[in-house]
Every structure is written in structure tokens, then in C-alpha cells.
Scaffold this motif. Structure first.
Motif, PDB file in Angstrom:
ATOM      1  N   SER A  30       0.781  -1.291   0.084  1.00 53.83           N
ATOM      2  CA  SER A  30       0.276  -0.086   0.207  1.00 53.83           C
ATOM      3  C   SER A  30       0.833   1.235   0.083  1.00 53.83           C
ATOM      4  CB  SER A  30      -0.798  -0.048   1.054  1.00 53.83           C
ATOM      5  OG  SER A  30      -0.097   0.335   2.547  1.00 53.83           O
ATOM      6  N   VAL A  35      -4.695  -0.415  -2.371  1.00 51.21           N
ATOM      7  CA  VAL A  35      -4.881  -1.884  -2.035  1.00 51.21           C
ATOM      8  C   VAL A  35      -6.249  -1.977  -1.099  1.00 51.21           C
ATOM      9  CG1 VAL A  35      -4.612  -3.737  -0.370  1.00 51.21           C
ATOM     10  CG2 VAL A  35      -2.363  -2.667  -1.193  1.00 51.21           C
ATOM     11  N   VAL A  41      -1.625  -6.352   1.895  1.00 53.90           N
ATOM     12  CA  VAL A  41      -0.523  -7.033   1.012  1.00 53.90           C
ATOM     13  C   VAL A  41       0.596  -6.696   1.109  1.00 53.90           C
ATOM     14  CG1 VAL A  41      -0.252  -7.394  -1.659  1.00 53.90           C
ATOM     15  CG2 VAL A  41      -2.560  -7.002  -0.847  1.00 53.90           C
ATOM     16  N   VAL A  52      -0.719 -12.119   1.256  1.00 53.59           N
ATOM     17  CA  VAL A  52      -2.229 -11.330   1.438  1.00 53.59           C
ATOM     18  C   VAL A  52      -3.101 -11.825   2.571  1.00 53.59           C
ATOM     19  CG1 VAL A  52      -4.186 -10.626   0.222  1.00 53.59           C
ATOM     20  CG2 VAL A  52      -2.104 -11.005  -1.080  1.00 53.59           C
TER      21      VAL A  52
END
Length: 198
Positions: A30, A35, A41, A52
Motif C-alpha cells: 500500500s 490496496v 498485501v 495477502v
């Protein structure tokens, strides 16, 4: 279960509502691209490995015994994977994920999927090892997925193959993904159940 071969560092997830330890080499995606709010993630581009953590609405129509296969195939469909192979599913004991005691079931699915990187054609799909854990929280109306992807075989013409040919990056130990996922799951903890909104 075997221990991960590298030290793990605790990371805050979803604004501190969850936490999980993972290798320090994993970076927060991010920081470089958007995201979805229901995902965390983390990625190590140098090893073509990522993790994830995703919160989904509880799939009440899916029996616990079929959850691993269901979420593995659902991931393949979401990734537009032209090929996949589910190698097996294993139920976990509560002690394998002690920080999520409300989980009614914990299952791990393992296998391979052919996945293309963003903006690359299906013909450039790489063979990726998938180690997927599904934690079922029907009382919270949610299912939590933890997916560890480890690049294994780079397709000719893909950016992963080009990077390997140039000597850039190192391949992750795809076969060791199961041990790493198990080590991370032992550290996963929900700190604020209001995250699930139920």
C-alpha cells in the motif's frame, strides 16, 4: 509443523485491528499502490514472494470440509489463472492459530496456479506456489484468508523470466512456503473484532 528458516517481524494489519509476524524483507504494497480496504498485501519483489491477508464475507454455503478447495479455486478464478493444481488440504488445530480463538475452522490448501503479472498476457503466466489458509468466523460473518504466493517457474517472455536472466532477484523457496505460512499463522492475532463489523 516445521519452523520458518528466517526471523519474523510483527506487523500491524488493518490499522492495528490485527497483527502478524512475517519476514522483514516483506514490504507494505500500500506504500506504492492502492490496496482494497479488505486486504493487506505485503511483498518481497526480490524473491517474487508475497502474502495477502484478506477479509471476506462468510461463505455460509461452503461446508468447512470444502473451504480449502473452494477458496483455492476462487483465488484462481479471481487471478484469471489459466491452469491450477490443488495438491491437498489440511485442517489445523486451534493451537496452530492461537491468536484467532473464535475461528470455527482452520484449513490450509496447497497447490500451484499459473498467474500473469499485471498487464502481462496469459501466455506469460508464471507457475506460482500457493499456500492458502482459510480461517472461518461465522459468528462474525467473515472468512479470513492468508495467502502466501511463491514464484516458482517463470514463463518464457514474462518479466519474471527477464529478471532471472538478468540475474536480478532471487527465487523464493517455493517448497518452504508451507513452513513459512505455518510460522506466520502462529503469530496472527485479532486485536479488535469490530474490524469484522458484526
Amino acid at each position: 509443523m516445521a519452523e520458518a528458516a528466517e526471523p519474523l517481524q510483527t506487523r500491524s494489519l488493518f490499522g492495528g485491528a490485527m497483527e502478524m509476524a512475517m519476514p522483514a524483507r516483506f514490504l507494505d504494497v500500500s506504500d506504492v499502490r492502492p490496496v482494497p480496504d479488505n486486504q493487506e498485501v505485503w511483498s518481497d519483489p526480490s524473491s517474487d514472494q508475497s502474502v495477502v491477508v484478506e477479509i471476506l464475507e462468510h461463505s455460509a454455503h461452503v461446508p468447512d470440509a470444502e473451504a480449502g478447495a473452494f477458496f483455492f479455486r476462487d483465488l484462481a478464478a479471481e487471478s484469471d489463472a489459466p491452469a491450477q493444481q490443488l495438491e491437498g488440504c489440511t485442517s489445523l488445530a486451534p493451537g496452530d492459530v492461537p491468536g484467532v480463538p473464535e475461528a470455527s475452522a482452520r484449513v490450509v490448501a496447497r497447490g500451484w496456479q499459473a498467474v500473469s503479472k499485471e498487464r502481462e498476457p496469459a501466455a506469460a503466466a508464471n507457475r506460482v506456489r500457493i499456500d492458502l489458509a482459510a480461517l472461518r468466523l461465522p459468528g462474525r460473518g467473515s472468512d479470513v484468508l492468508v495467502v502466501l504466493s511463491s514464484g516458482a517457474d517463470a514463463a518464457p517472455g514474462s518479466s519474471a523470466a527477464a529478471a532471472a536472466a538478468a540475474g536480478a532477484g532471487r527465487r523464493a523457496g517455493a517448497e518452504g512456503g508451507g513452513a513459512l505460512l505455518a510460522a506466520m499463522l502462529r503469530t496472527l492475532a485479532v486485536r479488535d473484532y469490530s474490524l469484522f463489523g458484526a
